[in-house]
Design an enzyme around this catalytic site. Structure first.
Site, PDB file in Angstrom:
ATOM      1  N   THR A 179       0.902  -1.143   0.000  1.00 32.49           N
ATOM      2  CA  THR A 179       0.000   0.000   0.000  1.00 32.49           C
ATOM      3  C   THR A 179       0.938   1.189   0.000  1.00 32.49           C
ATOM      4  OG1 THR A 179      -1.754  -1.065   1.314  1.00 32.49           O
ATOM      5  CG2 THR A 179      -1.622   1.282   1.500  1.00 32.49           C
ATOM      6  N   ASP A 210      -9.009  -1.777   3.317  1.00 31.97           N
ATOM      7  CA  ASP A 210      -9.139  -0.781   4.400  1.00 31.97           C
ATOM      8  C   ASP A 210      -8.772   0.630   3.942  1.00 31.97           C
ATOM      9  OD1 ASP A 210      -6.382  -2.017   4.296  1.00 31.97           O
ATOM     10  OD2 ASP A 210      -5.990  -0.225   5.494  1.00 31.97           O
TER      11      ASP A 210
HETATM   12  N1  GLY Z   1      -4.015  -2.694   3.224  1.00 33.43           N
HETATM   13  C1  GLY Z   1      -4.328  -3.022   1.910  1.00 33.43           C
HETATM   14  C2  GLY Z   1      -5.335  -4.056   1.765  1.00 33.43           C
HETATM   15  O1  GLY Z   1      -5.429  -4.977   2.564  1.00 33.43           O
HETATM   16  O2  GLY Z   1      -6.075  -4.012   0.819  1.00 33.43           O
END
Ligand code: GLY
Length: 317
Positions: A179, A210
């Site tokens: 991310t 998230d």
């Molecule tokens: N934190 C990125 C996802 O799990 O989509």
């Protein structure tokens, strides 16, 4: 700087996951992160708003093919790329986000557009319609190594929990979780947080990250946080909002980060977060082996790539 202005601060991340394999790998990631910090901090120092700095930072990180956001995003179980991005302007306490959008270079730009709308979080079909409405040119964010990663996973029947944190097998030991995120404090003391992702990789169609939720990206007047790691676990901790609200209620950012990470660790979570408070404190935390983060404290650039002491105070001004 005039009397009521503050020293701008900046922190960015390119994901969290396993240790970097080699000095060469560390140098590649460091160079990528530092070049973004340099360019974005210049903008902040010139007087740009935290929101403009965060948008620039997210765009630059989305452009970097080694990170899992924009170009270089991971493929989902059906071989398609679907990206998500969240943006929160802390001074307005306004959240916007785009979920599972395809064929676009900069998902964060859509989140930015939605800041001004009544309907501020759009997903799938709505996201596609927005692209059409805004005449956003089609763009294919696929890079070869992500395709190879997916083909290999297909041969192994998608047994892995997540795809690689960076699109370079040689860089990270047991690569996972990617991310990108940016948190900025501007000269006027305003904070914005932005996060963008290609998701977990190899996930079921329709799975929601998230990153376009307050659990993964949150800010108010007192602090801003961007998270990385396994989205489901970040949601279950409500991590970004929890850290920010602890600061709003009077806890120092370092204590809020430490407490939130220690709770996450006790539940065996696999995640990380970066943060800035209105008092200028920069902080980061992780339960993963590493968080790939870099920051500018007003004097110099630093990073977390060699940082491995969970007991270390994770916050300073
Ligand atoms: N934190 C990125 C996802 O799990 O989509």
């Amino acid at each position: 700087m005039s009397a009521n202005q503050v020293q701008p601060k900046l922190i960015i991340h390119g994901g969290a996951g396993g240790h970097i394999r080699s000095e060469k790998g560390e140098a590649v990631v460091r160079q990528a992160l530092h070049s973004v910090v340099e360019e974005v901090y210049d903008l902040l120092a010139y007087g740009a708003s935290a929101t403009d700095a965060v948008i620039l930072g997210c765009r630059l990180l989305e452009n970097q093919p080694i990170f899992n956001a924009g170009t270089g995003s991971v493929l989902q179980s059906d071989g398609q790329i679907r990206m998500s991005a969240g943006l929160m302007d802390g001074s307005k306490q306004r959240f916007s986000g785009i979920i599972n959008v395809s064929r676009v270079r900069h998902p964060i730009e859509l989140a930015k557009f939605l800041q001004g709308e009544n309907d501020r979080v759009l997903s799938d079909y709505g996201a596609f319609e927005l692209l059409r409405e805004l005449h956003v040119p089609k763009y294919d964010p696929l890079v070869e190594i992500r395709l190879q990663e997916w083909m290999q996973e297909r041969n192994e029947n998608f047994d892995k929990k997540m795809a690689g944190v960076v699109a370079e097998q040689a860089l990270i030991h047991e690569p996972r979780k990617g991310t990108i995120g940016v948190v900025a404090l501007d000269k006027n003391g305003k904070i914005t947080a932005g996060t963008s992702t290609g998701g977990k990789g190899l996930e079921r169609i329709g799975r929601v990250s998230d990153s376009a939720m307050p659990a993964g990206n949150y800010a108010d007047a007192s602090a801003g946080v961007s998270c990385t790691g396994i989205g489901e676990e970040i949601m279950e901790e409500c991590l970004a909002a929890k850290i920010v609200i602890r600061v709003t209620d009077g806890m120092s950012l370092a204590d809020a980060m430490e407490k939130s990470m220690s709770e996450s660790r006790s539940r065996n979570r696999d995640l990380g977060a970066i943060a800035i408070a209105a008092d200028g404190t920069i902080s980061w935390g992780k339960t993963s082996e590493v968080i790939l983060a870099a920051y500018h404290d007003g004097k110099q650039i630093g990073d977390t790539l060699n940082w491995n002491n969970q007991e270390e105070l994770i916050g300073y001004q």
